[in-house]
Design a protein around this motif. Structure first.
Motif, PDB file in Angstrom:
ATOM      1  N   PRO A 150       5.239 -16.813 -18.870  1.00 34.58           N
ATOM      2  CA  PRO A 150       5.010 -15.580 -18.112  1.00 34.58           C
ATOM      3  C   PRO A 150       3.921 -15.769 -17.059  1.00 34.58           C
ATOM      4  O   PRO A 150       2.928 -16.465 -17.286  1.00 34.58           O
ATOM      5  N   ALA A 151       4.098 -15.120 -15.914  1.00 40.63           N
ATOM      6  CA  ALA A 151       3.092 -15.199 -14.851  1.00 40.63           C
ATOM      7  C   ALA A 151       1.838 -14.411 -15.222  1.00 40.63           C
ATOM      8  O   ALA A 151       0.754 -14.726 -14.760  1.00 40.63           O
ATOM      9  N   GLY A 152       2.006 -13.371 -16.039  1.00 39.64           N
ATOM     10  CA  GLY A 152       0.857 -12.584 -16.484  1.00 39.64           C
ATOM     11  C   GLY A 152       0.992 -11.125 -16.129  1.00 39.64           C
ATOM     12  O   GLY A 152       1.583 -10.337 -16.867  1.00 39.64           O
ATOM     13  N   VAL A 153       0.463 -10.723 -14.972  1.00 41.58           N
ATOM     14  CA  VAL A 153       0.523  -9.331 -14.520  1.00 41.58           C
ATOM     15  C   VAL A 153       1.377  -9.266 -13.263  1.00 41.58           C
ATOM     16  O   VAL A 153       1.101  -9.948 -12.270  1.00 41.58           O
ATOM     17  N   ALA A 154       2.419  -8.461 -13.303  1.00 39.18           N
ATOM     18  CA  ALA A 154       3.286  -8.258 -12.144  1.00 39.18           C
ATOM     19  C   ALA A 154       3.045  -6.859 -11.580  1.00 39.18           C
ATOM     20  O   ALA A 154       2.703  -5.924 -12.308  1.00 39.18           O
ATOM     21  N   LEU A 155       3.228  -6.739 -10.287  1.00 38.66           N
ATOM     22  CA  LEU A 155       3.135  -5.440  -9.610  1.00 38.66           C
ATOM     23  C   LEU A 155       4.492  -5.123  -9.000  1.00 38.66           C
ATOM     24  O   LEU A 155       5.038  -5.921  -8.234  1.00 38.66           O
ATOM     25  N   ALA A 156       5.033  -3.962  -9.346  1.00 40.21           N
ATOM     26  CA  ALA A 156       6.315  -3.509  -8.812  1.00 40.21           C
ATOM     27  C   ALA A 156       6.074  -2.298  -7.915  1.00 40.21           C
ATOM     28  O   ALA A 156       5.599  -1.261  -8.386  1.00 40.21           O
ATOM     29  N   ILE A 157       6.386  -2.442  -6.635  1.00 37.10           N
ATOM     30  CA  ILE A 157       6.260  -1.338  -5.680  1.00 37.10           C
ATOM     31  C   ILE A 157       7.668  -0.967  -5.249  1.00 37.10           C
ATOM     32  O   ILE A 157       8.366  -1.760  -4.610  1.00 37.10           O
ATOM     33  N   THR A 158       8.086   0.231  -5.626  1.00 33.17           N
ATOM     34  CA  THR A 158       9.488   0.617  -5.468  1.00 33.17           C
ATOM     35  C   THR A 158       9.668   1.628  -4.341  1.00 33.17           C
ATOM     36  O   THR A 158       8.774   2.406  -4.041  1.00 33.17           O
ATOM     37  N   PRO A 159      10.854   1.651  -3.716  1.00 28.66           N
ATOM     38  CA  PRO A 159      11.145   2.598  -2.634  1.00 28.66           C
ATOM     39  C   PRO A 159      11.787   3.872  -3.166  1.00 28.66           C
ATOM     40  O   PRO A 159      12.164   3.952  -4.334  1.00 28.66           O
ATOM     41  N   PHE A 160      11.966   4.843  -2.262  1.00 27.35           N
ATOM     42  CA  PHE A 160      12.523   6.127  -2.691  1.00 27.35           C
ATOM     43  C   PHE A 160      14.038   6.123  -2.770  1.00 27.35           C
ATOM     44  O   PHE A 160      14.622   6.931  -3.496  1.00 27.35           O
ATOM     45  N   ASN A 161      14.720   5.229  -2.049  1.00 22.33           N
ATOM     46  CA  ASN A 161      16.160   5.419  -1.871  1.00 22.33           C
ATOM     47  C   ASN A 161      16.988   5.084  -3.107  1.00 22.33           C
ATOM     48  O   ASN A 161      18.065   5.649  -3.303  1.00 22.33           O
ATOM     49  N   ALA A 162      16.506   4.165  -3.944  1.00 19.62           N
ATOM     50  CA  ALA A 162      17.165   3.886  -5.229  1.00 19.62           C
ATOM     51  C   ALA A 162      16.065   3.734  -6.272  1.00 19.62           C
ATOM     52  O   ALA A 162      15.866   2.647  -6.823  1.00 19.62           O
ATOM     53  N   PRO A 163      15.336   4.802  -6.552  1.00 18.24           N
ATOM     54  CA  PRO A 163      14.100   4.682  -7.326  1.00 18.24           C
ATOM     55  C   PRO A 163      14.306   4.251  -8.765  1.00 18.24           C
ATOM     56  O   PRO A 163      13.445   3.594  -9.347  1.00 18.24           O
ATOM     57  N   ALA A 164      15.448   4.585  -9.346  1.00 21.20           N
ATOM     58  CA  ALA A 164      15.692   4.228 -10.745  1.00 21.20           C
ATOM     59  C   ALA A 164      16.168   2.782 -10.871  1.00 21.20           C
ATOM     60  O   ALA A 164      15.620   2.001 -11.652  1.00 21.20           O
ATOM     61  N   THR A 180       3.340  -8.170 -18.295  1.00 22.37           N
ATOM     62  CA  THR A 180       3.033  -6.753 -18.192  1.00 22.37           C
ATOM     63  C   THR A 180       3.204  -6.356 -16.734  1.00 22.37           C
ATOM     64  O   THR A 180       3.022  -7.175 -15.833  1.00 22.37           O
ATOM     65  N   THR A 181       3.560  -5.093 -16.495  1.00 23.31           N
ATOM     66  CA  THR A 181       3.893  -4.662 -15.138  1.00 23.31           C
ATOM     67  C   THR A 181       3.129  -3.411 -14.758  1.00 23.31           C
ATOM     68  O   THR A 181       3.124  -2.419 -15.502  1.00 23.31           O
ATOM     69  N   LEU A 182       2.513  -3.454 -13.590  1.00 24.47           N
ATOM     70  CA  LEU A 182       1.949  -2.266 -12.959  1.00 24.47           C
ATOM     71  C   LEU A 182       3.004  -1.713 -12.009  1.00 24.47           C
ATOM     72  O   LEU A 182       3.490  -2.431 -11.129  1.00 24.47           O
ATOM     73  N   VAL A 183       3.381  -0.462 -12.193  1.00 21.09           N
ATOM     74  CA  VAL A 183       4.399   0.174 -11.353  1.00 21.09           C
ATOM     75  C   VAL A 183       3.706   1.141 -10.412  1.00 21.09           C
ATOM     76  O   VAL A 183       2.966   2.029 -10.862  1.00 21.09           O
ATOM     77  N   VAL A 231       1.954 -11.724  -9.370  1.00 20.27           N
ATOM     78  CA  VAL A 231       3.176 -11.708  -8.574  1.00 20.27           C
ATOM     79  C   VAL A 231       3.485 -10.272  -8.190  1.00 20.27           C
ATOM     80  O   VAL A 231       3.268  -9.346  -8.979  1.00 20.27           O
ATOM     81  N   ILE A 232       3.993 -10.085  -6.972  1.00 21.38           N
ATOM     82  CA  ILE A 232       4.301  -8.755  -6.446  1.00 21.38           C
ATOM     83  C   ILE A 232       5.754  -8.721  -6.000  1.00 21.38           C
ATOM     84  O   ILE A 232       6.208  -9.591  -5.254  1.00 21.38           O
ATOM     85  N   SER A 233       6.472  -7.695  -6.453  1.00 22.00           N
ATOM     86  CA  SER A 233       7.822  -7.439  -5.968  1.00 22.00           C
ATOM     87  C   SER A 233       7.796  -6.118  -5.217  1.00 22.00           C
ATOM     88  O   SER A 233       7.470  -5.068  -5.786  1.00 22.00           O
ATOM     89  N   PHE A 234       8.136  -6.170  -3.935  1.00 17.90           N
ATOM     90  CA  PHE A 234       8.055  -4.996  -3.064  1.00 17.90           C
ATOM     91  C   PHE A 234       9.378  -4.785  -2.360  1.00 17.90           C
ATOM     92  O   PHE A 234       9.979  -5.741  -1.844  1.00 17.90           O
ATOM     93  N   THR A 235       9.829  -3.553  -2.290  1.00 21.00           N
ATOM     94  CA  THR A 235      10.988  -3.174  -1.492  1.00 21.00           C
ATOM     95  C   THR A 235      10.560  -2.052  -0.558  1.00 21.00           C
ATOM     96  O   THR A 235      10.033  -1.032  -1.008  1.00 21.00           O
ATOM     97  N   GLY A 236      10.774  -2.247   0.745  1.00 22.45           N
ATOM     98  CA  GLY A 236      10.366  -1.243   1.716  1.00 22.45           C
ATOM     99  C   GLY A 236      10.528  -1.755   3.126  1.00 22.45           C
ATOM    100  O   GLY A 236      11.287  -2.687   3.395  1.00 22.45           O
TER     101      GLY A 236
END
Length: 488
Positions: A150-164, A180-183, A231-236
């Motif tokens: 595991p990388a450790g702490v991930a950050l997920a930044i999500t958009p409004f158009n398909a939020p689920a 573990t994930t910070l949303v 690690v950061i996963s971003f959609t926008g």
């Protein structure tokens, strides 16, 4: 949390920090774009709440990493079943917060169920390799092994158009990898995001595995810069993606940054089928998708025939209340978004384009518009529309239209209607996009298939298997003087 929220007239989208649902600080109201009234409330994170979340994430990462892949997979399988169970309730939240038709919201929850199920499967596949070190003289007598940690702490930044579903991709793959994930929720869909987090907790995801924070760009920037995040996963948007990269510094990034999707319709295509598909996929979610049909290039010999066929299909779409199961097109995310698209239509028609149908705005609702033969430098051709508008343009030669498509600074996904295998192979090879859909429009995605773009559409691939690669690190073990290969 979800039943309590749905029982309220105006549900609270609480934050989930350090294992508790909290409502710290003054609330911010979300006005539904169709109903024009407050539909949910959220509680933006303070600097103190962000600090608590960071500290808890650092400790939680060790807890989650200690869970066996089978344990993580079982949680994700249960989350898949719960997505089906809560399908209608979460779809209603999506409709209220975003104006997305409830039938599209139900479809999104079906995809959430699939995504969690695929993440569960991929969790069971995580492993490593026995490196063939004895193939080189200096490696003789040794053994080397790897595994994906595991990388450790991930950050997920999500958009409004398909939020689920986009949250399901980011959170599901991160947990499958043992993180573990910070949303960070989109401000336009705070309650939908909270509902998905509540769902995975109900499925048995330990509180150490996920935290949810609300707020705008300032909260996102603070989380991106947090040293605990690996690690950061971003959609926008591309502009926000660039800001994420600047704030993140030397962190791994998966960026999905939008598109300007082209679909090519060749003379040999089934025109009725192509028109029907482009009409259905050009205006789903009011065109607010990074792969929504935006530019349709039709071989000139069949251009007018296609325009008329698509007009007939678009005029059949039901526009109205997103809570009505019969509605095909609801509202856009807000009135500003609809006004922007309306202005782009006016600019194009003033430059000689033809408005074939639609384009009438009522608040945040824009009737699906077709603009025929706009100038190639029109804003609605060169920029991402992200609205209920499709431009249709003629082309003569395949080489020329491929060059035209490649002229965009975006390169996410394209569509192609033809039955000629040589055309298919040529387009697949030469179009500068991350994916090509044949005999379908650009707006088609399977959640277990690699998805992502090139150029200003970002980098990385957002499907569970590929995301797990991004969410893990390769750890190597070298055994000196111990070899399964022999000593000489």
């Amino acid at each position: 949390m979800l039943p309590d929220a749905l029982a309220q007239t105006t549900p609270d989208a609480r934050a989930f920090v350090a294992g508790a649902w909290v409502t710290d600080g003054p609330p911010v109201s979300r006005t539904g774009p169709y109903v024009h009234e407050t539909v949910t409330r959220s509680y933006p994170a303070s600097a103190t709440q962000i600090a608590v979340a960071r500290e808890y994430a650092a400790a939680g990462a060790r807890v989650v990493a200690g869970l066996a892949p089978a344990t993580r997979a079982d949680v994700l399988d249960r989350a898949s079943h719960l997505a089906v169970e809560h399908r209608d309730d979460i779809a209603r939240l999506i409709a209220l917060e975003l104006g997305k038709p409830v039938k599209d919201g139900r479809g999104e929850l079906d995809r959430v169920a699939d995504t969690f199920a695929v993440c569960a499967h991929e969790a069971r596949q995580i492993g490593g390799e026995n490196v063939p070190v004895a193939g080189w003289a200096r490696g003789v007598g040794n053994t080397a092994l790897t595994y994906r940690a595991p990388a450790g702490v991930a950050l997920a930044i999500t958009p409004f158009n398909a939020p689920a579903n986009l949250l399901a991709h980011k959170l599901g793959a991160s947990f499958a990898a043992g993180n573990t994930t910070l949303v960070k929720a989109p401000p336009q869909a705070p309650a939908t995001t909270a509902a998905v987090v509540a769902l995975v907790l109900e499925a048995g995801m330990p509180p150490e595995a996920v935290q949810l924070l609300h707020g705008g760009g300032d909260v996102g920037a603070a989380l991106c810069a947090a040293p605990e995040v690996s690690v950061i996963s971003f959609t926008g948007s591309p502009a926000t993606g660039a800001a994420v990269a600047r704030a993140a510094g030397a962190k791994r990034l998966v960026l999905e940054l939008g598109g300007n999707a082209a679909t090519i319709v060749c003379a040999d295509a089934d025109l009725a089928h192509a028109a029907r598909i482009c009409a259905r996929t050009g205006y789903s979610n009011s065109g607010q998708s990074c792969i929504s049909v935006q530019r349709v290039y039709v071989q000139r010999s069949r251009f007018e025939e296609f325009v008329e066929a698509m007009r007939a299909e678009v005029d059949r779409l039901v526009v109205g209340d997103p809570l009505d199961p019969a509605t095909d097109v609801g509202s856009m995310v807000d009135e500003d978004a609809a006004t922007r698209v309306e202005k782009w239509i006016e600019q194009a028609t003033a430059s000689g384009a033809r408005l074939v149908t639609g384009g009438v705005r009522d608040g945040a609702t824009l009737r699906p518009a077709i603009v025929a033969d706009p100038p190639p430098d029109a804003t609605l051709v060169t920029e991402e529309v992200f609205g209920a508008l499709v431009a249709v343009l003629p082309f003569d030669e395949l080489d020329a239209v491929i060059e035209t498509c490649n002229g965009s600074r975006f390169g996410l996904q394209a569509g192609l209607f033809t039955n000629d295998i040589n055309t298919i192979v040529k387009a697949w090879r030469e179009l500068q996009v991350g994916g090509l859909v044949v005999n379908g429009s650009s707006n088609y995605r399977l959640d277990h298939v690699p998805f992502g773009g090139v150029k200003d559409s970002g980098f990385g691939r957002e499907a569970p298997r590929q995301m797990i690669d991004d969410y893990t690190v390769i750890k190597t073990l070298v055994l000196r003087g111990m070899s399964i290969w022999g000593q000489a």
